[in-house]
Every structure is written in C-alpha cells, then in structure tokens.
Design an enzyme around this catalytic site. Sequence first.
Site, PDB file in Angstrom:
ATOM      1  N   MET A 153     -12.243 -31.961 -38.051  1.00 18.08           N
ATOM      2  CA  MET A 153     -11.052 -31.564 -38.547  1.00 18.08           C
ATOM      3  C   MET A 153     -11.396 -31.177 -39.853  1.00 18.08           C
ATOM      4  O   MET A 153     -11.967 -32.100 -40.617  1.00 18.08           O
ATOM      5  CB  MET A 153     -10.074 -32.666 -38.759  1.00 18.08           C
ATOM      6  CG  MET A 153      -9.392 -32.894 -37.243  1.00 18.08           C
ATOM      7  SD  MET A 153      -8.183 -34.335 -37.460  1.00 18.08           S
ATOM      8  CE  MET A 153      -9.646 -35.654 -37.423  1.00 18.08           C
ATOM      9  N   ARG A 164      -5.742 -35.903 -35.117  1.00 17.12           N
ATOM     10  CA  ARG A 164      -4.717 -36.347 -36.280  1.00 17.12           C
ATOM     11  C   ARG A 164      -4.614 -37.869 -36.413  1.00 17.12           C
ATOM     12  O   ARG A 164      -4.471 -38.696 -37.259  1.00 17.12           O
ATOM     13  CB  ARG A 164      -3.761 -35.713 -36.544  1.00 17.12           C
ATOM     14  CG  ARG A 164      -3.766 -34.166 -36.999  1.00 17.12           C
ATOM     15  CD  ARG A 164      -2.551 -33.517 -37.181  1.00 17.12           C
ATOM     16  NE  ARG A 164      -2.220 -33.090 -35.478  1.00 17.12           N
ATOM     17  CZ  ARG A 164      -1.008 -32.800 -35.060  1.00 17.12           C
ATOM     18  NH1 ARG A 164      -0.110 -32.570 -36.010  1.00 17.12           N
ATOM     19  NH2 ARG A 164      -1.113 -32.401 -33.727  1.00 17.12           N
ATOM     20  N   ASN A 179      -8.050 -32.736 -25.137  1.00 15.65           N
ATOM     21  CA  ASN A 179      -7.751 -32.793 -26.815  1.00 15.65           C
ATOM     22  C   ASN A 179      -6.381 -32.228 -26.761  1.00 15.65           C
ATOM     23  O   ASN A 179      -5.889 -31.541 -26.148  1.00 15.65           O
ATOM     24  CB  ASN A 179      -8.992 -31.934 -27.337  1.00 15.65           C
ATOM     25  CG  ASN A 179      -8.546 -31.997 -28.993  1.00 15.65           C
ATOM     26  OD1 ASN A 179      -8.407 -30.793 -29.661  1.00 15.65           O
ATOM     27  ND2 ASN A 179      -8.153 -33.107 -29.782  1.00 15.65           N
ATOM     28  N   GLY A 180      -5.645 -32.763 -27.815  1.00 15.91           N
ATOM     29  CA  GLY A 180      -4.433 -32.235 -28.194  1.00 15.91           C
ATOM     30  C   GLY A 180      -3.330 -33.310 -28.031  1.00 15.91           C
ATOM     31  O   GLY A 180      -3.026 -33.609 -26.653  1.00 15.91           O
ATOM     32  N   GLY A 181      -2.842 -33.792 -29.052  1.00 15.36           N
ATOM     33  CA  GLY A 181      -1.493 -34.505 -28.843  1.00 15.36           C
ATOM     34  C   GLY A 181      -1.364 -36.020 -28.750  1.00 15.36           C
ATOM     35  O   GLY A 181      -0.456 -36.734 -28.229  1.00 15.36           O
ATOM     36  N   HIS A 222      -8.546 -28.186 -26.043  1.00 14.98           N
ATOM     37  CA  HIS A 222      -7.003 -28.475 -26.718  1.00 14.98           C
ATOM     38  C   HIS A 222      -5.972 -27.828 -25.846  1.00 14.98           C
ATOM     39  O   HIS A 222      -6.180 -26.865 -25.639  1.00 14.98           O
ATOM     40  CB  HIS A 222      -7.189 -27.611 -28.108  1.00 14.98           C
ATOM     41  CG  HIS A 222      -6.095 -28.027 -28.893  1.00 14.98           C
ATOM     42  ND1 HIS A 222      -5.947 -28.316 -30.207  1.00 14.98           N
ATOM     43  CD2 HIS A 222      -4.905 -28.551 -28.688  1.00 14.98           C
ATOM     44  CE1 HIS A 222      -4.948 -28.522 -30.889  1.00 14.98           C
ATOM     45  NE2 HIS A 222      -4.133 -28.724 -29.651  1.00 14.98           N
ATOM     46  N   GLN A 274     -20.337 -29.299 -35.463  1.00 18.00           N
ATOM     47  CA  GLN A 274     -19.424 -28.232 -35.061  1.00 18.00           C
ATOM     48  C   GLN A 274     -19.857 -26.716 -35.824  1.00 18.00           C
ATOM     49  O   GLN A 274     -19.754 -26.997 -37.031  1.00 18.00           O
ATOM     50  CB  GLN A 274     -17.917 -28.370 -35.230  1.00 18.00           C
ATOM     51  CG  GLN A 274     -17.252 -27.300 -34.216  1.00 18.00           C
ATOM     52  CD  GLN A 274     -15.822 -27.281 -34.371  1.00 18.00           C
ATOM     53  OE1 GLN A 274     -14.981 -27.379 -35.393  1.00 18.00           O
ATOM     54  NE2 GLN A 274     -15.171 -27.588 -33.350  1.00 18.00           N
ATOM     55  N   CYS A 329     -10.162 -22.654 -33.392  1.00 16.46           N
ATOM     56  CA  CYS A 329      -9.583 -22.817 -34.514  1.00 16.46           C
ATOM     57  C   CYS A 329      -8.520 -21.310 -34.720  1.00 16.46           C
ATOM     58  O   CYS A 329      -9.096 -20.349 -34.488  1.00 16.46           O
ATOM     59  CB  CYS A 329     -10.248 -22.886 -35.788  1.00 16.46           C
ATOM     60  SG  CYS A 329      -9.731 -22.743 -37.491  1.00 16.46           S
TER      61      CYS A 329
END
Length: 338
Positions: A18, A234, A211-213, A171, A70, A100
């Site tokens: 991130m 996050r 990945n994601g949420g 993601h 990354q 991204c």
Amino acid sequence: MNEKTRNSVNRRFSVAPMMDWTDRHCRFFHRLLTRRALLYTEMLTAGAVLHGDRARLMGFDLFEQPVALQLGGCDPQALARAARIGADFGYVEINLNVGCPSDRVQEGRFGACLMAEPRLVADCVAAMKAAVDIPVTVKCRIGIDDQDPEEALFGFTETVRAAAPDALIVHARKAWLKGLSPKENREVPPLDYALVRRLKAAHPDLEIILNGGIASLEQAQAEIGPLDGVMLGRAAYQEPWRLLSVDPLLFGEAAPSASPKDAALALVPYIERETAKGVRLHAITRHVLGLFRAVPGARAFRRHLATEGVRPNASAAVLVEALAHVLDSGADLAHIAA
C-alpha cells in the site's frame, strides 16, 4: 535455486502493498504482530530502483522477513534489472503491479492499464523470471473499464501463465481508469469473489491469492476455501491489532506478542535505534495509531501520539507515555522511558 525452493514462499496470508503505508517502519511493526504473514513493500517503479537512492528506497531490516518487493513498470528488461537488484537486496519475492489505477501510473503505462496488455505482462514476467531465482508474482484486477470481468480475467490469466508466474494475486474488483479516483476504485466497483474461485477451479495448478474487501481474519479464513491464500489490505493497516490473530488462526502457532500493548512495547528499542539515526518519531508511530479498539484510553493514546509524536525531538518516551493511557498503570513503564 531449485523449483521447490522457488515456491517455498508461504502466501496463505499476506499484507497488501500500500503506497505511503507499508514502508519499512510499518513492516517492522507488523512483524511484531505476526511471524508468518508475507509482507510487501510499497510499489517502487523500475526506474526508481535503477536510478534512485537504493539504500533509502529498498533497505529493510532482516527482522521484516519474509518480505516481497512490488515493482511497477512495463519495460521487460528494466523490470528484469530491477528484479535482480531486489533479489540481491534479499527480498523473497518480486511482485508486478497490474492493479494500481492512479493517473500517474497510467501515464507511465503500468499498473491496472496493463490488464489490457496481457502479452506485455507475460513478457515482463518472463524477463524477470529469467533474471532471478526467487518467485515472481503478479497482482492484478478482474478487469478494467468496459471489459467483461470473466472474459478479461480468464484471458489475462491464460496469456500470462504461459510465462509461469509463481502466483496470481487477484483484487476482486474492476478498476475504472476513467471516472473513479484511486480511493473510489478501492470501494465502489463491486467485489466478485466467486469469479476468483472459478478462476482457481479452471487453473488448479496455479497459486491464486484473493485480495480486496477482506475486513477480518475470520473472513479471511472463511474465504480461503479452495484458494491458496488471502491478502489483507486496509484492515491490516488501520486496525493492526487484527494481525495478532494471524499466526494462531491461520498457522496454528502462537503470536509473537501476547497483546497489542506488548507489541507496542517491543517497538521501543527499534524506535530508539531509528531516532538515533535521525528518523522522526512520527514516521514510525503513525503506523500504530489503530492498535487499540474499544480499549479505555485508546483515544487519549492516539491524541498523545498525534500531538507529541510530531515534535522535532520526540523520542520513544512519547510512545511509552501514550501507552500509559491504555495500560492499567503507567508505573511499570517508568524504567523504559528513563
């Protein structure tokens, strides 16, 4: 490195790369919460690696391991050289950013816009794999803009897997390159975990990470199912106390710290070492602000760090003082602050 060693990185659980968040101080702190999670750097462009201050951009403490680098870029040879540098630095994996959606990334023809150029992504992966003996992985979206997600993701995977990536981290949202901000792209496009599971069913021999949420470790555990792992973003950063459950829940091992408070105290020697080198306290303590939830004194803890931690000569004592607000007594902390 033989193939068994190449694939020895455990991706059952990882913390997402991130920007402006997962720097070396963040990763050191996260390692006090989990020994087993795979940690990632912020994205670095291949150009920055080749021409920038490598010690500043890429240096890390061995305590952070396992940690992956990354990279962002679209030039196979430049990425190959950057990957080689990353391997020489000691990173255990090189990950290519194909997810991204920021304008700056699009202008450089990398990130999510590469979802439209899977052959180029395959060339980049092939070049990096030829240059290093550590795993090379790809982090992507399920599609961009008006692409049909199923068609886009399956087509992308078919093309890129010809270059033998060691894992695909998906993601599970589209990225809208036109009309949504990077923040909105993390929240607005709907999640489609079922699509990622169908991808895994179609490619059972390809390691696929979701990945994601994902908002909790319990959800991560439930979503792994037929997949090979879950990447938390996050939630891991904003509520780092969650990471204390990673090792017990997902790996059957004890956490490295008994409590969030213990983890914060374990950070004190690192802070003393880094501030002695000229690092500002806030550069480290900004990553611990979410460490306590529903704990009496948590707000006072954050307030003390936010006001005192930004002072030019702030030291580890500021963190100890802040912790006194959430511990039963500050008396047992006096010797640490001395």
